[in-house]
Design a protein around this motif. Structure first.
Motif, PDB file in Angstrom:
ATOM      1  N   VAL A  55      -5.876 -16.786   9.980  1.00 41.27           N
ATOM      2  CA  VAL A  55      -6.418 -17.997  10.591  1.00 41.27           C
ATOM      3  C   VAL A  55      -6.965 -18.934   9.522  1.00 41.27           C
ATOM      4  N   THR A  56      -6.570 -20.184   9.591  1.00 39.84           N
ATOM      5  CA  THR A  56      -7.208 -21.239   8.815  1.00 39.84           C
ATOM      6  C   THR A  56      -8.140 -21.978   9.758  1.00 39.84           C
ATOM      7  N   PRO A  57      -9.456 -21.885   9.566  1.00 42.38           N
ATOM      8  CA  PRO A  57     -10.384 -22.495  10.522  1.00 42.38           C
ATOM      9  C   PRO A  57     -10.163 -23.997  10.663  1.00 42.38           C
ATOM     10  N   THR A  58     -10.314 -24.476  11.899  1.00 36.44           N
ATOM     11  CA  THR A  58     -10.225 -25.919  12.109  1.00 36.44           C
ATOM     12  C   THR A  58     -11.347 -26.641  11.379  1.00 36.44           C
ATOM     13  N   THR A  59     -12.524 -25.997  11.319  1.00 34.46           N
ATOM     14  CA  THR A  59     -13.666 -26.524  10.583  1.00 34.46           C
ATOM     15  C   THR A  59     -14.452 -25.355  10.009  1.00 34.46           C
ATOM     16  N   VAL A  60     -14.866 -25.479   8.766  1.00 33.19           N
ATOM     17  CA  VAL A  60     -15.831 -24.543   8.168  1.00 33.19           C
ATOM     18  C   VAL A  60     -17.152 -25.290   8.094  1.00 33.19           C
ATOM     19  N   TYR A  61     -18.103 -24.860   8.910  1.00 38.58           N
ATOM     20  CA  TYR A  61     -19.387 -25.559   8.987  1.00 38.58           C
ATOM     21  C   TYR A  61     -20.440 -24.731   8.247  1.00 38.58           C
ATOM     22  N   GLU A  62     -20.945 -25.278   7.169  1.00 33.86           N
ATOM     23  CA  GLU A  62     -21.939 -24.602   6.322  1.00 33.86           C
ATOM     24  C   GLU A  62     -23.349 -24.837   6.865  1.00 33.86           C
TER      25      GLU A  62
END
Length: 353
Positions: A229-236
């Motif tokens: 899976v490539t995340p739609t968004t990586v939220y830090e």
């Protein structure tokens, strides 16, 4: 895995002398015959023993009875996280019978503060425990090395001169991601722990991802990609707190192209995303699935029960204590990686059509 390190006691036994006599042979002083010293040194060469380490010299002078525990965050944040308290409970329960106390050393509040607390430069401690977030070039670990303090590194990268205790968090995150794929989710976002001491907050672009320094965050993100899976968004996020998860949830779920599932790197972050979904009028899991990591019992989140990767928190604390005990005895324990387990709750379900 390396074999257990040869100790001074092993050399003494091979030479047929007491440990104190063997110690005198290495010190170069004291009442010891030349022939005895030569026998001890020959035994050391045969056993590939390099000589007493700083811990051995400390033990001969007498112990402080203190284990320094270096937290990865400011104490006011760390103790709002049940993960920290449960691991420390397991550690304290193991150290107590050994007659050892704990000195808590806080991490910096933010990047404007020194990376190394001044206490680390001078405080007496027999062994140090560096909690999560370590990197191979961590200034905290370098300070401990310079002082010659035996160290247990928790959830960092195993290194030959420190004891290591960790969990299979990468494997656990991969299993959790596959669980969501099996439910039909393809638009999956992820909410992460901090990337580095800067503690930024918001979506991380490709350039920001190159600055991911904390090993725990890197491994858990890698577990998602391991599952394909490539995340739609990586939220830090800047910390593992409910309010940080809620802020991430509002940002992700208010967007018109919101994800159908959100994987969080801690249960507190995941619970914040669930609360944000409720605020936005979204149903969990009918409209969005949410999953976390830690396996915490969050009764206040009822009626929801988080789908989560459960880690053995008390057992991890006990494993850290066992590693401390081994270092005090002059041996280097083998690295430990404890297993984790997927626990399916009510917050994940089939992807919405």
């Amino acid at each position: 895995m390396s074999a257990q390190r040869t100790t001074l006691a092993d050399v003494a036994a091979a030479a047929g002398v007491s440990v104190s006599t063997a110690s005198l042979a290495f010190s170069g002083s004291g009442p010891i015959a030349d022939a005895t010293r030569a026998r001890v040194l020959e035994a050391a060469r045969t056993l590939a023993y390099a000589g007493p380490n700083p811990l051995g010299r400390q033990l001969r002078r007498g112990r402080s009875g203190i284990v320094g525990v270096i937290m990865g965050d400011a104490l006011r944040r760390a103790f709002r996280d049940p993960v920290s308290s449960q691991v420390l409970d397991g550690l304290a329960a193991t150290l107590g019978p050994l007659g050892l106390g704990v000195l808590l050393v806080p991490g910096p509040h933010d990047a404007s503060q020194p990376a190394v607390d001044p206490l680390l430069e001078s405080a007496a401690m027999d062994v140090a425990v560096q909690m999560w977030g370590g990197t191979t070039d961590d200034p905290v670990l370098e300070t401990l090395r310079r002082r010659g303090t035996p160290t247990v590194l928790v959830e960092g990268t195993p290194q030959p001169d420190v004891a290591a205790v960790g969990i299979d968090d990468r494997g656990g995150m991969a299993e959790l991601t596959r669980h969501l794929l099996d439910l039909g989710h393809t638009r999956i976002a992820t909410v992460t722990l901090p990337f580095d001491r800067g503690r930024s907050e918001g979506p991380a672009d490709a350039e920001r991802l190159t600055h991911l320094a904390w090993e725990i965050t890197r491994r858990r993100l890698a577990g998602v990609t391991d599952a394909g899976v490539t995340p739609t968004t990586v939220y830090e996020t800047p910390a593992s707190l409910v309010e940080n998860g809620a802020a991430a949830g509002r940002a992700l779920l208010a967007a018109p192209d919101r994800p159908t599932a959100v994987i969080c790197q801690s249960d507190l972050l995941a619970s914040g995303v669930v609360l944000a979904a409720r605020e936005l009028g979204l149903r969990v899991p009918q409209d969005v699935s949410v999953a976390g990591f830690d396996g915490l019992d969050l009764a206040w989140l009822a009626p929801d029960v988080l789908t989560s990767v459960a880690q053995p928190l008390a057992e991890k604390g006990a494993a850290i204590g066992t590693a401390v005990s081994a270092l005090l005895e002059g041996s280097m324990p083998e690295p430990q990686v404890l297993p984790v387990a997927l626990r399916v709750g009510t917050t994940t379900g089939p992807a919405p059509r």
